[in-house]
Design an enzyme around this catalytic site. Sequence first.
Site, short mmCIF file in Angstrom:
data_model
loop_
_atom_site.label_atom_id
_atom_site.label_comp_id
_atom_site.label_asym_id
_atom_site.label_seq_id
_atom_site.Cartn_x
_atom_site.Cartn_y
_atom_site.Cartn_z
N TYR A 55 0.84 -1.19 0.00
CA TYR A 55 0.00 0.00 0.00
C TYR A 55 0.88 1.25 0.00
CZ TYR A 55 -3.58 -3.39 1.46
OH TYR A 55 -4.42 -4.48 1.54
N HIS A 119 0.68 -12.00 1.04
CA HIS A 119 -0.38 -11.19 0.42
C HIS A 119 -1.10 -11.96 -0.70
CE1 HIS A 119 -1.41 -6.67 -0.38
NE2 HIS A 119 -2.46 -7.42 -0.58
N SER A 149 -3.38 -14.72 2.48
CA SER A 149 -4.46 -14.02 1.79
C SER A 149 -4.52 -14.47 0.34
CB SER A 149 -4.18 -12.51 1.85
OG SER A 149 -5.22 -11.80 1.23
N GLN A 175 -7.18 -14.25 4.79
CA GLN A 175 -7.84 -12.98 4.44
C GLN A 175 -8.42 -13.13 3.04
OE1 GLN A 175 -6.63 -8.36 3.79
NE2 GLN A 175 -5.78 -9.30 5.63
N LEU A 207 -17.03 -3.76 2.64
CA LEU A 207 -18.10 -2.88 2.16
C LEU A 207 -18.22 -2.92 0.64
CD1 LEU A 207 -17.42 0.18 4.50
CD2 LEU A 207 -19.37 -1.39 4.61
N GLY A 210 -17.06 0.07 -1.04
CA GLY A 210 -17.87 1.26 -0.78
C GLY A 210 -19.30 1.11 -1.26
N LEU A 212 -21.60 -0.98 -0.48
CA LEU A 212 -22.59 -1.31 0.57
C LEU A 212 -22.89 -0.10 1.47
CD1 LEU A 212 -21.37 -4.94 1.36
CD2 LEU A 212 -23.49 -4.28 0.19
N LYS A 215 -23.99 4.54 -1.47
CA LYS A 215 -23.82 5.82 -2.19
C LYS A 215 -23.76 5.64 -3.72
CE LYS A 215 -18.77 6.15 -1.64
NZ LYS A 215 -17.70 6.94 -1.03
N1 LIG Z 1 -5.68 -9.02 1.02
C1 LIG Z 1 -5.96 -8.28 -0.03
O1 LIG Z 1 -5.61 -8.61 -1.17
C2 LIG Z 1 -6.74 -7.01 0.17
C3 LIG Z 1 -7.34 -6.38 -0.94
C4 LIG Z 1 -8.07 -5.23 -0.71
C5 LIG Z 1 -8.20 -4.71 0.57
N2 LIG Z 1 -7.59 -5.33 1.63
C6 LIG Z 1 -7.70 -4.79 3.01
O2 LIG Z 1 -9.07 -4.65 3.34
C7 LIG Z 1 -9.32 -3.30 3.73
C8 LIG Z 1 -10.74 -2.96 3.40
O3 LIG Z 1 -10.91 -2.80 2.01
P1 LIG Z 1 -11.19 -1.43 1.40
O4 LIG Z 1 -10.98 -0.38 2.42
O5 LIG Z 1 -10.38 -1.33 0.16
O6 LIG Z 1 -12.71 -1.58 0.93
P2 LIG Z 1 -14.10 -1.48 1.70
O7 LIG Z 1 -13.92 -1.54 3.17
O8 LIG Z 1 -14.99 -2.41 1.03
O9 LIG Z 1 -14.54 0.02 1.31
C9 LIG Z 1 -14.05 1.10 2.02
C10 LIG Z 1 -14.28 2.38 1.29
O10 LIG Z 1 -15.68 2.68 1.19
C11 LIG Z 1 -15.87 4.08 1.24
N3 LIG Z 1 -16.64 4.37 2.46
C12 LIG Z 1 -16.48 3.84 3.71
N4 LIG Z 1 -17.35 4.35 4.58
C13 LIG Z 1 -18.10 5.23 3.89
C14 LIG Z 1 -19.18 6.07 4.26
N5 LIG Z 1 -19.64 6.11 5.51
N6 LIG Z 1 -19.72 6.85 3.29
C15 LIG Z 1 -19.27 6.81 2.02
N7 LIG Z 1 -18.24 6.03 1.62
C16 LIG Z 1 -17.66 5.24 2.54
C17 LIG Z 1 -14.48 4.70 1.34
O11 LIG Z 1 -13.95 4.87 0.02
P3 LIG Z 1 -14.25 6.16 -0.91
O12 LIG Z 1 -14.53 7.34 -0.04
O13 LIG Z 1 -13.01 6.28 -1.72
O14 LIG Z 1 -15.44 5.76 -1.72
C18 LIG Z 1 -13.69 3.57 2.01
O15 LIG Z 1 -12.31 3.70 1.86
C19 LIG Z 1 -8.21 -2.48 3.08
O16 LIG Z 1 -7.98 -1.26 3.75
C20 LIG Z 1 -7.06 -3.43 3.21
O17 LIG Z 1 -6.50 -3.33 4.51
C21 LIG Z 1 -6.89 -6.47 1.43
#
Ligand SMILES: NC(=O)c1ccc[n+]([C@@H]2O[C@H](COP(=O)([O-])OP(=O)(O)OC[C@H]3O[C@@H](n4cnc5c(N)ncnc54)[C@H](OP(=O)(O)O)[C@@H]3O)[C@@H](O)[C@H]2O)c1
Length: 308
Positions: A55, A119, A149, A175, A207, A210, A212, A215
């Site tokens: 990241y 990863h 993961s 993960q 989520l 985003g 879910l 928006k």
């Molecule tokens: N192992 C892997 O390969 C892998 C891959 C991906 C992620 N991950 C991990 O999983 C974590 C979670 O994934 P993620 O953060 O990418 O996706 P997520 O949790 O599905 O979506 C989060 C995003 O949704 C939006 N959001 C959250 N709350 C909101 C609200 N109240 N109102 C409006 N928009 C909102 C924001 O993005 P915006 O404002 O930009 O829309 C936020 O960054 C990552 O941080 C990472 O640590 C791991």
Amino acid sequence: MPRIPRTDLVVSDLCLGGNVFGWTADEPTSHALLDRFVDAVPSTSRPMVDTAEMYGNGRSEQILGGWLAGAGRRDRVVVATKASPGRKEHPLSAAEIRAAAERSLTNLGTDHIDVYYAHYDDDSTPLEETLRAFDELVQAGKVRYAATSNYSAARLTEALATAERLGVTGYVALQPHYNLMERAVYEDELRDVVAGADLGCFPYFALAKGFLTGKYRAGEQIDSPRAKGAAAYVGERGDRVLRALREVADAHGTTGSAVALRWLADQPTVTAPIASGRSVDQLADLLPMLDLVLTDSERTALTDASAQ
Ligand SMILES: NC(=O)c1ccc[n+]([C@@H]2O[C@H](COP(=O)([O-])OP(=O)(O)OC[C@H]3O[C@@H](n4cnc5c(N)ncnc54)[C@H](OP(=O)(O)O)[C@@H]3O)[C@@H](O)[C@H]2O)c1
């Protein structure tokens, strides 16, 4: 409070996603997110934060490391990061893992990583070599627990059997990509392996990038680098899921995001979902999941609404 099976780590019901640090959230905002998250987690568990060397090419880890330097924080927080040795020829070779762990320890400014993930799978390196490298890090006290993961069910099964045969530390958690919009691969293939081996499970994109949060609507433009991925869920099934989330959220006077995260946290084998916000206001919509209690019929309504 969930315990990662077969470990001494009792973690928060929500794991804070750190991919926003240094990307969609600048350093002061990232530190404010960490403050807010840690304040919200009851003292009976340790707030868990997820990052990866990948990241921002180390920037997310560095921002987290800067925050961890504050008094009492390192011992309070469970730090999870990932060996992400980029586009190397053999990304999970012993040499790459050793070097990646040293870089992450430096970025994080800590002497140990609590949960260290592979990863992505690397089928060009024998699993024996990868697992022995993780085991060396555990024996050296640089890593408390190894995890993985994005492994397929077959590779995860093979990795677990290999660790047992070698008598080395195996993976304690997976993960996977899993949420209300992405259920099939985890539920049909991976979940039985996780349950059979008593692994922890930390679903990412909890989520659905985003979506879910509710928006994304047909024809509307959302300003986010994730918009293309999230907008792919707009459609009849997505509408059904958002309607069901709205209904349950209204009954509890909470947000659809919190309901989506609680549904996931309540699924069999799930230890804690991983989700992020890019602002403290966004995070505030997610945190009610920490003490939200759904009824069986609410969970079933959500499960039914998200059926393919
Ligand atoms: N192992 C892997 O390969 C892998 C891959 C991906 C992620 N991950 C991990 O999983 C974590 C979670 O994934 P993620 O953060 O990418 O996706 P997520 O949790 O599905 O979506 C989060 C995003 O949704 C939006 N959001 C959250 N709350 C909101 C609200 N109240 N109102 C409006 N928009 C909102 C924001 O993005 P915006 O404002 O930009 O829309 C936020 O960054 C990552 O941080 C990472 O640590 C791991």
